[in-house]
Design an enzyme around this catalytic site. Structure first.
Site, PDB file in Angstrom:
ATOM      1  NE  ARG A  58      -4.364  -1.569   0.320  1.00  0.00           N
ATOM      2  CZ  ARG A  58      -4.514  -2.354  -1.293  1.00  0.00           C
ATOM      3  NH1 ARG A  58      -3.145  -2.732  -1.447  1.00  0.00           N
ATOM      4  NH2 ARG A  58      -5.688  -3.501  -0.825  1.00  0.00           N
ATOM      5  CG  HIS A 114      -2.545  -0.094  -7.202  1.00  0.00           C
ATOM      6  ND1 HIS A 114      -2.877   0.391  -6.340  1.00  0.00           N
ATOM      7  CD2 HIS A 114      -2.659  -2.175  -6.763  1.00  0.00           C
ATOM      8  CE1 HIS A 114      -3.441  -0.689  -4.959  1.00  0.00           C
ATOM      9  NE2 HIS A 114      -2.734  -1.810  -5.634  1.00  0.00           N
TER      10      HIS A 114
END
Length: 309
Positions: free
Chosen positions: A224, A272
């Site tokens: 993250r 991502h």
């Protein structure tokens, strides 16, 4: 009983189609269309609006569309009696292993350097280190981390793993707890962050941690964005302590146009995409938990809310 799909910003069509194919009689609502909130006992979500689930008096389960659950647990208004489940999927694990291996090999063989050399029309060969002389540290070695470890081991890398509690994996030296963190970091030529995001792990990739890595260490973050203190990373790359970084996750996605990561010669940016959930692959386990709820059976892949994973 009805199932609610909540995925603002993400087209839910493929999810709805997969759910109906697996369970033809299932009554599905898609937020924010009109629906009877009292009917909903099961929600499938990614990045739901904060506080929304307080409006569902009979909600019993909130299922994540992916392996991560911090997008759910970070909501301070979650109903206390609702269970949270995550996805555990071999396809996700294989994709993550392949992606991290690609980044490690690209770093080992200096591919970013050669891309810059090509752009600048410069013939500039540099030396490289063989795989078996490189130790890769996996920070947070769970299911996904084990898949990454297996991919690296098959390609001759040495692998060590760190977790909150001791775990035993074949051919992987295991470190656990705060007392062993420094030893783990000091041996990690390449550090791969795969930690869950919790209040304890937010901003863990910071100046203090980077300085415990060997000189010239490389950092990969596929967990993250909130794990990383961006300015600390830039500082340690620019002063030469770190050789560079590969980042797939960020505090703000997409990152702003003027962000220093975009043009930094030693930082690789990807949007991502390390491991993307495919509805047809994971919907069967969602349906299984839905049916288990109907039969008052124990659910699979339940998150421990006090741990956040």
């Amino acid at each position: 009983m009805s199932l609610l799909v909540v995925s603002p910003g993400k087209d839910p069509k493929a999810w709805v189609e997969a759910l109906k194919e697996q369970h033809p009689g299932l009554n599905i609502y898609v937020y924010p269309e009109d629906h009877d909130k009292e009917e909903v006992e099961f929600a499938l979500t990614w990045n739901h609006p904060r506080g929304i689930f307080q409006n569902y008096p009979n909600l019993k389960v909130i299922a994540s569309m992916g392996a991560g659950v911090d997008h759910i647990t970070s909501d301070e208004e979650l109903p206390e009696n609702v269970k949270i489940t995550k996805v555990v999927d071999e396809r996700l694990e294989e994709d993550m292993g392949t992606f991290v291996l690609s980044l490690v090999l690209a770093h080992q063989r200096n591919l970013l350097h050669y891309r810059e050399s090509q752009i600048n029309e410069k013939w500039d060969p540099v030396s490289y280190t063989r795989n078996n002389d490189v130790k890769v540290g996996i920070l947070g070695i769970g299911n996904l981390g084990q898949s990454v470890a297996n991919s690296l081991l098959k390609n001759g890398f040495q692998v060590i793993g760190f977790s909150k509690h001791k775990k035993e994996f074949e051919n992987v030296e295991s470190f656990a707890g705060e007392d062993e963190l420094d030893d783990f970091l000091g041996q990690s030529d390449i550090l791969v962050n795969m930690l869950p995001l919790t209040p304890d792990t937010e901003k863990i990739l910071n100046k203090e941690l980077f300085e415990k890595l060997p000189e010239g260490a490389y950092v990969i973050n596929v967990a993250r964005g909130e794990h990383l203190v961006e300015q600390d990373l830039l500082a340690k790359v620019d002063d030469g302590h770190l050789s560079g970084a590969a980042l797939d996750v960020f505090w703000e996605e997409p990152i702003r146009d003027e962000h220093p990561f975009w043009k930094h010669p030693k930082i690789r940016v990807t949007p991502h995409i390390a491991s993307v959930t495919h509805p047809n692959s994971v919907v069967p386990q969602i349906i299984e938990n839905y049916e288990r709820l109907q039969e008052n059976e124990e659910l699979k892949n339940v998150v421990e809310r006090d741990k956040g994973y």
